[in-house]
Design a protein around this motif. Sequence first.
Motif, PDB file in Angstrom:
ATOM      1  N   SER A  52      32.138  42.537 100.484  1.00  0.00           N
ATOM      2  CA  SER A  52      33.254  43.354 100.972  1.00  0.00           C
ATOM      3  C   SER A  52      32.771  44.673 101.571  1.00  0.00           C
ATOM      4  O   SER A  52      33.146  45.030 102.680  1.00  0.00           O
ATOM      5  CB  SER A  52      34.229  43.675  99.839  1.00  0.00           C
ATOM      6  N   SER A  75      25.906  43.148 101.948  1.00  0.00           N
ATOM      7  CA  SER A  75      26.018  41.738 102.349  1.00  0.00           C
ATOM      8  C   SER A  75      25.103  40.868 101.500  1.00  0.00           C
ATOM      9  O   SER A  75      24.088  41.334 100.970  1.00  0.00           O
ATOM     10  CB  SER A  75      25.656  41.555 103.826  1.00  0.00           C
ATOM     11  N   PRO A 389      31.739  31.833 106.923  1.00  0.00           N
ATOM     12  CA  PRO A 389      32.455  32.995 106.373  1.00  0.00           C
ATOM     13  C   PRO A 389      32.244  33.131 104.862  1.00  0.00           C
ATOM     14  O   PRO A 389      32.376  34.225 104.304  1.00  0.00           O
ATOM     15  CB  PRO A 389      33.926  32.714 106.689  1.00  0.00           C
ATOM     16  N   THR A 392      29.199  35.285 104.952  1.00  0.00           N
ATOM     17  CA  THR A 392      29.269  36.591 105.622  1.00  0.00           C
ATOM     18  C   THR A 392      30.396  37.466 105.083  1.00  0.00           C
ATOM     19  O   THR A 392      30.453  38.655 105.375  1.00  0.00           O
ATOM     20  CB  THR A 392      29.495  36.418 107.140  1.00  0.00           C
ATOM     21  N   GLN A 394      33.541  37.204 105.868  1.00  0.00           N
ATOM     22  CA  GLN A 394      34.687  37.369 106.784  1.00  0.00           C
ATOM     23  C   GLN A 394      35.811  36.474 106.304  1.00  0.00           C
ATOM     24  O   GLN A 394      35.863  35.298 106.629  1.00  0.00           O
ATOM     25  CB  GLN A 394      34.297  36.999 108.211  1.00  0.00           C
ATOM     26  N   ARG A 395      36.673  37.038 105.428  1.00  0.00           N
ATOM     27  CA  ARG A 395      37.683  36.200 104.763  1.00  0.00           C
ATOM     28  C   ARG A 395      38.888  35.944 105.648  1.00  0.00           C
ATOM     29  O   ARG A 395      39.255  36.770 106.430  1.00  0.00           O
ATOM     30  CB  ARG A 395      38.142  36.881 103.481  1.00  0.00           C
TER      31      ARG A 395
END
Length: 395
Positions: A52, A75, A389, A392, A394-395
């Motif tokens: 996050s 990350s 995702p 990474t 990216q939700r």
Amino acid sequence: MASSTAAPHTVKWGIMATGWIAEMFTKDLLTNPATRDVHDVRHELIAAASSSSKKKAEEFLSLIRAPSSTKAYASYHELVADPEIDIIYVATPHSHHFQNAMLALNAGKNVLCEKSLTVTAAQTRKLLETAREKKLFFMEAVWTRHFPLSIKVRELIESGAIGTVYRAIADLSFNRDLPGGKIDFDDSNRMVNLDLAGGALLDLGIYSLTWVFQALYHTQPEAEKEAPKVVAAINKYHTGADETTSIILQFSKHKSMGIALTSLRVGTDVDSHNSGGAAIRIQGSGGEIQVMGPAYRPLQYKVIKKDGGGKIEVVDCPIPKDNDRDWGHGMFWEADESARCLRDGKLESATMPWSESQAIMDVMDETLKQGGVEYPELIATDVFDPQSPLNTGQR
Ligand SMILES: NC(=O)C1=CN([C@@H]2O[C@H](COP(=O)(O)OP(=O)(O)OC[C@H]3O[C@@H](n4cnc5c(N)ncnc54)[C@H](OP(=O)(O)O)[C@@H]3O)[C@@H](O)[C@H]2O)C=CC1
Ligand SMILES: O=C1OC[C@@H](O)[C@H](O)[C@H]1O
């Protein structure tokens, strides 16, 4: 573990994710091993990563009172690239385990990955193949198996203390029933959300299966281990996740049967005082071992012999606490096991072997199929994608 004059083997950890179990585990990692009479291994926390934000990772480190040298990463990619780290603890929802653990293995890191190991049996197979190919240690983090209580129960079974074991019944259920048919989790919560591999089986039923497998599979000689036949029934919640799941496992060669139960509608422990009795019953020709719940963190077992004249042996197994940190949850034993395997050059633990993670995942896969539970492709694929995702954030 007896004390020795040799310096303890040190293992350097990276923590992937900053949620509830990451907090419990990392606090355990930071306890003094001597408080549980462990002197041959020790743990160092090198870094924690949040998908996050860096701030969330920093807040996590502050919450667990990490040493000031501990790094905070923004990350999972940065975490697995840190050359100082020996092993990554994957503490994301089970939906993410396959991609996240593959990310770590592909970066050359050893891995301890939370339960349930994956969403599908094919994903587990791929992870184990990758660990084998890359010669990396890999273990599913079923912490309960490493408890002194579990070791003792397995020893009792193996020594024939209750004769030949023919049946094991295990339950881990939480009563989250609400009037009107709802369950007391928001539909987005990982417990019931299909996108996060929600459902009783993968979250709780894995412990019922753990006990069935410890009683009827793990304790069998290697050459005699048999994959069980599975007959399962599932009631689904309106999100599509399983809310009540019951599994019969038949080990026909051994004439034994396991019954693994889980539910989000009724509780194993009806009044939170164990008034309902044992969560696990391991039944043999000469007696029975009863383990008081919860199945994931049991603190007491009983041995009742057929010819014992009504005498019940009650054994308490408390979790040691580090008074300096005011903490001790019981997850440190799986960390110690990981450290010993790394020290000894072992890729897998005899307590949670790869073949058994696979056998249990096969049962869960079959159960979900019989019950018609389907998870989205993003989390069910067994194709590794470092840019997924799930890797990474990216939700
Ligand atoms: N062994 C045990 O006793 C227990 C094991 N577990 C297991 O641990 C795993 C995590 O459970 P728990 O800690 O309770 O879950 P939480 O929701 O508390 O934490 C999960 C963490 O995963 C990260 N994450 C990455 N992507 C997502 C996403 N899309 N949605 C939510 N979180 C995401 C987040 O960390 P960030 O934002 O920092 O990346 C988040 O904090 C599960 O697989 C569960 O089965 C859970 C409880 C007990
Ligand atoms: O592993 C677990 O054990 C404790 C439960 O509260 C939690 O939901 C589950 O993930």
